[in-house]
Scaffold this active site. Structure first.
Site, PDB file in Angstrom:
ATOM      1  N   GLU A  98       0.841  -1.207   0.000  1.00 28.93           N
ATOM      2  CA  GLU A  98       0.000   0.000   0.000  1.00 28.93           C
ATOM      3  C   GLU A  98       0.875   1.256   0.000  1.00 28.93           C
ATOM      4  O   GLU A  98       0.791   2.086   0.901  1.00 28.93           O
ATOM      5  CB  GLU A  98      -0.908   0.001   1.244  1.00 28.93           C
ATOM      6  N   CYS A 109      -2.424  33.343  10.615  1.00 27.40           N
ATOM      7  CA  CYS A 109      -2.316  33.912  11.956  1.00 27.40           C
ATOM      8  C   CYS A 109      -2.136  32.834  13.011  1.00 27.40           C
ATOM      9  O   CYS A 109      -3.044  32.564  13.807  1.00 27.40           O
ATOM     10  CB  CYS A 109      -3.552  34.746  12.252  1.00 27.40           C
TER      11      CYS A 109
HETATM   12  N1  LLP Z   1      -1.745   2.002   4.309  1.00 29.05           N
HETATM   13  C1  LLP Z   1      -2.323   2.485   5.417  1.00 29.05           C
HETATM   14  C2  LLP Z   1      -3.293   1.656   6.130  1.00 29.05           C
HETATM   15  C3  LLP Z   1      -1.987   3.768   5.877  1.00 29.05           C
HETATM   16  O1  LLP Z   1      -2.561   4.230   6.986  1.00 29.05           O
HETATM   17  C4  LLP Z   1      -1.047   4.554   5.171  1.00 29.05           C
HETATM   18  C5  LLP Z   1      -0.689   5.889   5.618  1.00 29.05           C
HETATM   19  C6  LLP Z   1      -0.479   4.012   3.997  1.00 29.05           C
HETATM   20  C7  LLP Z   1      -0.846   2.737   3.599  1.00 29.05           C
HETATM   21  C8  LLP Z   1       0.493   4.765   3.147  1.00 29.05           C
HETATM   22  O2  LLP Z   1       1.668   5.061   3.822  1.00 29.05           O
HETATM   23  P1  LLP Z   1       2.904   5.679   3.016  1.00 29.05           P
HETATM   24  O3  LLP Z   1       3.370   4.635   2.020  1.00 29.05           O
HETATM   25  O4  LLP Z   1       2.442   6.896   2.324  1.00 29.05           O
HETATM   26  O5  LLP Z   1       3.902   5.972   4.054  1.00 29.05           O
HETATM   27  N2  LLP Z   1       0.319  12.647   6.786  1.00 29.05           N
HETATM   28  C9  LLP Z   1       1.543  11.951   7.154  1.00 29.05           C
HETATM   29  C10 LLP Z   1       1.523  10.510   6.722  1.00 29.05           C
HETATM   30  C11 LLP Z   1       0.380   9.746   7.318  1.00 29.05           C
HETATM   31  C12 LLP Z   1       0.312   8.353   6.817  1.00 29.05           C
HETATM   32  C13 LLP Z   1      -0.981   7.734   7.174  1.00 29.05           C
HETATM   33  N3  LLP Z   1      -1.142   6.406   6.693  1.00 29.05           N
HETATM   34  C14 LLP Z   1       2.719  12.710   6.546  1.00 29.05           C
HETATM   35  O6  LLP Z   1       2.514  13.765   5.975  1.00 29.05           O
HETATM   36  O7  LLP Z   1       3.851  12.285   6.706  1.00 29.05           O
END
Ligand code: LLP
Length: 442
Positions: free
Chosen positions: A295, A366
């Site tokens: 994922e 702000c």
């Molecule tokens: N699968 C699930 C169940 C997830 O919760 C997430 C991310 C992913 C896959 C994808 O993860 P990635 O490959 O993108 O690391 N907003 C935060 C990141 C939050 C990630 C939440 N879940 C940031 O800006 O670093």
């Protein structure tokens, strides 16, 4: 502390010039370019703040990951939350990507982009009845169960529709991925997943339920992980469960190891050796005889995008120098929320011997938490200068808000020597359009 001074700390723009490709960019005639398009051209035509994404960079990253894990049957379910622009989803759908979704809205997005339901996995610790109904009716590949309570909810919704819902267990392997605490999801104290002690009982209950079909087991331990070891550790933790299920005669289709693969945010940050990572993960899982599901979100889009912003003015505070730009925490929340460090560089890249200064790069919102960079060494800039905030392709626009009644940034997709606006900047009129005044106030 008025005026500028040459400070010792190295400015990021030097490292960017040395290897712009890690940020999905090129340097041509001393200016940053995305594929064949100067970033300056995008800003002049579309204005700022604007997110720009490189189609080629997204495709290259998707393909390289698919190659690295493609020794056996694999499905890459792109984590839509990282960047959910319809054009980006469609680009990935064309390459055969599936989707990892976390809401009914993301289901609609993924389907509208042409991603078949059989390649969609539905994660998330709480799903509403409407969301479950839509996912079951669509026939998604797997609804990832995160609790006993959710098993019962999904079963009830499936029974009501007279259908069998395909489900997978998202277990919590209690692994520390050594990332920002907000980005760790596979620790015992986190809200995600089913504890390992309960997993077998939940799996058996699913298997015994005629309205549910158990297709797999999976986990997602966190985000921005630059090492194979936490992934291997969590695969190891799932081994016992998978073996017991097999001994029970419960045949599964897939093993989902989640997303979380990290990217370099700075010129000196480590880069995951994808070949080695892919080999380690595929070798660790090969013996299960299951289809591997990943994922990935950030890895595919993070370094394929930048946020363009212009300097509004400079301000010399009592204790600090501020470069005030037209992008703010509502446009890119990561620095404020996670103290994330994004490289910020002038689009017209100065030489290594240019005057640099130490400053906070802040937006007009702000809030004292509204900053894009703190105490950053960067080339001296003036009002009107165009800056690029790098590594902004993931969790940039998807986390943007209209706080301070600031319309979200525009988005463009670069393709070769051309670019298209894939989402225009909304007008303030559009932001107000849906609001209503109660009759008694009118
Ligand atoms: N699968 C699930 C169940 C997830 O919760 C997430 C991310 C992913 C896959 C994808 O993860 P990635 O490959 O993108 O690391 N907003 C935060 C990141 C939050 C990630 C939440 N879940 C940031 O800006 O670093």
């Amino acid at each position: 502390m008025a005026g500028t001074s040459v400070v010792e700390q190295r400015s990021d723009h030097i490292g960017v010039t040395a290897d712009p490709s890690r940020f999905g960019l090129r340097v041509v005639d001393d200016a940053l370019q995305m594929e064949g398009v100067p970033l300056q051209t995008i800003a002049s035509e579309v204005g700022t703040p604007t997110y720009a994404y490189s189609a080629a960079a997204i495709e290259t990253r998707y393909d390289s990951l698919a190659r690295a894990v493609g020794r056996g049957p694999t499905t890459l379910c792109y984590a839509v939350k990282a960047n959910s622009a319809q054009a980006v989803l469609q680009l990935l759908a064309r390459r055969g990507a599936g989707a990892d979704i976390v809401s009914g809205g993301e289901l609609i997005r993924a389907q509208r982009a042409g991603i078949p339901a059989d390649r969609i996995v539905f994660s998330g610790v709480g799903k509403s009845s409407d969301e479950l109904d839509a996912a079951i009716a669509a026939g998604v590949r797997s609804i990832n169960l995160e609790s006993t309570e959710e098993r019962m909810q999904v079963a009830a919704r499936a029974r009501a529709q007279g259908r069998v819902a395909s489900v997978s267990l998202r277990v919590n392997p209690d692994i520390d991925p050594k990332t920002h605490p907000y980005l760790a999801t596979g620790l015992q104290e986190s809200k995600f997943g089913i504890g390992m002690e309960d997993a077998l009982a939940v799996a058996r209950a699913v298997h015994a339920d005629p309205s549910l079909s158990l297709v797999g087991v999976g986990c997602h331990i966190g985000s921005q992980i630059n090492d194979a070891q936490p992934f291997l550790d969590s695969i190891d933790r799932m081994r016992g469960l998978l073996e017991t299920l097999r001994a029970d005669g419960i045949a599964l289709r897939q093993l989902d190891i989640g997303g979380g693969l990290g990217i370099p945010y700075g010129p000196e940050d480590p880069v995951v050796d994808l070949e080695t990572w892919g080999r380690a993960v595929t070798e660790a899982t090969a013996g299960f005889g299951l289809e591997l599901v990943l994922e990935p979100g950030r890895f595919i889009v993070g370094n394929a995008g930048v946020l363009l912003t212009r300097v509004l003015l400079r301000k010399n505070g009592e204790a600090k120098r501020f470069v005030i730009v037209d992008a703010a925490m509502n446009d890119l929340l990561r620095p404020a929320l996670y103290q994330a460090r994004h490289v910020i560089t002038p689009v017209r890249v100065p030489g290594a011997d240019c005057d640099v200064e130490q400053a906070d790069v802040v937006g007009p919102v702000c809030e004292s938490g509204d900053f894009l960079a703190k105490d950053r060494t960067l080339p001296v800039t003036q009002t009107g200068d165009l800056l690029a905030v790098l590594s902004a392709g993931a969790y940039g626009m998807t986390m943007a808000s209209t706080y301070n009644t600031r319309p979200q940034p525009a988005e463009v997709l670069v393709h070769g020597d051309d670019f298209d606006v894939i989402r225009p900047r909304p007008t303030v009129e559009a932001l107000l359009e849906d609001e209503r005044i109660p009759p008694w106030l009118a």
